[in-house]
Design an enzyme around this catalytic site. Sequence first.
Site, short mmCIF file in Angstrom:
data_model
loop_
_atom_site.label_atom_id
_atom_site.label_comp_id
_atom_site.label_asym_id
_atom_site.label_seq_id
_atom_site.Cartn_x
_atom_site.Cartn_y
_atom_site.Cartn_z
CG ASP A 1 -64.43 -10.83 -21.60
OD1 ASP A 1 -63.64 -11.12 -22.50
OD2 ASP A 1 -64.09 -10.73 -20.40
NE ARG B 1 -60.57 -21.57 -18.58
CZ ARG B 1 -59.54 -21.25 -19.33
NH1 ARG B 1 -59.30 -21.94 -20.42
NH2 ARG B 1 -58.77 -20.26 -19.02
CB CYS C 1 -60.16 -18.16 -23.84
SG CYS C 1 -61.31 -18.78 -22.59
CE LYS D 1 -63.14 -15.66 -16.22
NZ LYS D 1 -61.76 -15.30 -16.59
CG ASN D 2 -62.25 -11.37 -15.83
OD1 ASN D 2 -61.97 -12.57 -15.74
ND2 ASN D 2 -62.62 -10.82 -16.97
NE ARG E 1 -56.15 -13.79 -23.79
CZ ARG E 1 -57.00 -14.12 -22.84
NH1 ARG E 1 -57.43 -15.33 -22.73
NH2 ARG E 1 -57.39 -13.22 -21.95
C1 UD1 Z 1 -58.58 -9.44 -19.39
C2 UD1 Z 1 -59.77 -10.27 -19.03
C3 UD1 Z 1 -60.51 -10.73 -20.28
C4 UD1 Z 1 -60.84 -9.55 -21.15
C5 UD1 Z 1 -59.61 -8.69 -21.41
C6 UD1 Z 1 -59.92 -7.40 -22.16
C7 UD1 Z 1 -59.12 -11.37 -16.98
C8 UD1 Z 1 -58.78 -12.65 -16.31
N1 UD1 Z 1 -59.33 -11.45 -18.29
O1 UD1 Z 1 -57.70 -10.29 -20.14
O2 UD1 Z 1 -61.69 -11.40 -19.87
O3 UD1 Z 1 -61.34 -10.01 -22.40
O4 UD1 Z 1 -58.98 -8.32 -20.17
O5 UD1 Z 1 -60.87 -6.64 -21.47
O6 UD1 Z 1 -59.25 -10.34 -16.36
N2 UD1 Z 1 -51.75 -7.58 -25.17
C9 UD1 Z 1 -50.48 -7.50 -25.72
N3 UD1 Z 1 -49.39 -7.67 -24.88
C10 UD1 Z 1 -49.53 -7.89 -23.54
C11 UD1 Z 1 -50.85 -7.98 -22.99
C12 UD1 Z 1 -51.94 -7.82 -23.84
O7 UD1 Z 1 -50.33 -7.30 -26.91
O8 UD1 Z 1 -48.52 -8.02 -22.84
C13 UD1 Z 1 -52.94 -7.43 -26.06
C14 UD1 Z 1 -53.78 -8.73 -26.11
O9 UD1 Z 1 -53.25 -9.63 -27.06
C15 UD1 Z 1 -55.13 -8.20 -26.48
C16 UD1 Z 1 -55.19 -6.84 -25.78
O10 UD1 Z 1 -53.83 -6.49 -25.48
O11 UD1 Z 1 -55.23 -8.00 -27.86
C17 UD1 Z 1 -55.98 -6.87 -24.47
O12 UD1 Z 1 -55.42 -7.81 -23.58
P1 UD1 Z 1 -55.47 -7.63 -22.00
O13 UD1 Z 1 -56.16 -6.35 -21.67
O14 UD1 Z 1 -54.12 -7.87 -21.45
O15 UD1 Z 1 -56.41 -8.83 -21.59
P2 UD1 Z 1 -56.20 -9.86 -20.42
O16 UD1 Z 1 -55.67 -9.17 -19.22
O17 UD1 Z 1 -55.51 -11.07 -20.93
#
Ligand code: UD1
Length: 419
Positions: free
Chosen positions: A308, A400, A119, A25-26, A124
């Site tokens: 995850d 999902r 989720c 998925k990711n 986030r």
């Molecule tokens: C992706 C994965 C998710 C996985 C996560 C971490 C997908 C679709 N989802 O989510 O399954 O759990 O990586 O491996 O690929 N953060 C900020 N500001 C930002 C972006 C992120 O503070 O602009 C923080 C988030 O709140 C979180 C951490 O960074 O605490 C990690 O988030 P991120 O790596 O961005 O996860 P996703 O890309 O949302």
Amino acid sequence: MNSLNAISVKPAKELKGEIEIQGSKNTVLPIMAATLLSSGRTVIYNCPQIEDVQVMCQLLECMHVKTSRSGHVLTIDTTEASYEPLPFSLTGRLRSSILLLGPMLARWQQAELGMPGGCAIGLRPIDIHLEGFMKMNVDVRLHHDMLTCNSYHLQGCEYHLRFPSVGATENLLLAAVGAKGRTILRGAAKEPEIIELCEYLRAMGALIEGVGTDVLIIKGTDALASCDYDNVYDRIVAGTYLLMAAAVPSDLKLMGIESIHYMKNVVDTAVKLGVSVVKHKHYLHVRSAGNVPAGSFETGIYPEFPTDLQPVLLAVLLRADGSSSVTETIFENRLGIANELAKLNASIQIAGRQAVIQGREKLSGGVVRATDLRQGVALVVAGLLCQGTTIVTDIGYIQRGYEDIVRDLRCAGANLSYV
Ligand code: UD1
């Protein structure tokens, strides 16, 4: 996809059989976003049949992209794509909807889209994405739930991510390949999904150096061409079944796994939990006696143990011979499964980002609610460990990301059904 809203799980005495591991998925979601960067037809093989992919197709269709599916083959045709804003009613259903921002800016120098959903596992925010875009000469405005971004001249930049966010790295990459000049992303994420995306963008004609490191150097080009993609297996789905095998006497074959390079830490954790893992050419042979030793675990950025799989690990440790701990370091609000597991008689104490799990308690079946994808899957795994029947409700979350967890676990001999 099943339209019933709950799964009934009976206790499992043993797990035996072959489970075909679905496509990732990711990995596929950013690749789908990348198709917008060129004009033409892309065929994606081994594309999972899950809700998130469906919503991403609908988002692309808003921009006059044609999508069609035959089994696990998804075709995306961007030949007639043209700019349209993306409504919150769709973007709000998917975290990865934000990944369309980068390609929209690269293609049309503008984007108006609703804030992303996904989720509820913490705040986030998308501040890292937006800060990077502002460095690329993008004017960013947020009004209620709508994000309006304009750039008359998308310009490469040098940007240091304050945290190696997976999504922000992907988004900025997707913009940088089509921006003017050179972009240097420091502190970039190094997850397997980023490597796959870089390789795919390179196959489209993008110029990227430093793939697999935390410094990505991208030279923008306007000569990107569509190309097909053969999706990798889903390392989180594979990891779910691998960890599950620790808690129940098991003899399982996880099919379709060509390499375990991307899940080394998960395999090491499973071994620590008493699982024997043997890699064959196209599958993993997984065996265990179902005796889980207690231990201390922590999630971390890749290559550490993935956040995850933390809820599944927590469920599995309910079978451990003593007290275990799990520390969540990525998302600030991801130990919420403890409340639902308590309804099954589990004893888990939460202190800040750490959960302390008492193993060996007798778990009894009950009704529990999925509140996010990975938590929901972990509740299904917990159901296998309970005496009596467990009903997991709100399984839309599970759908999902998992094609059909009932089908998969039935292949392992478990007794589950949709209700
Ligand atoms: C992706 C994965 C998710 C996985 C996560 C971490 C997908 C679709 N989802 O989510 O399954 O759990 O990586 O491996 O690929 N953060 C900020 N500001 C930002 C972006 C992120 O503070 O602009 C923080 C988030 O709140 C979180 C951490 O960074 O605490 C990690 O988030 P991120 O790596 O961005 O996860 P996703 O890309 O949302």
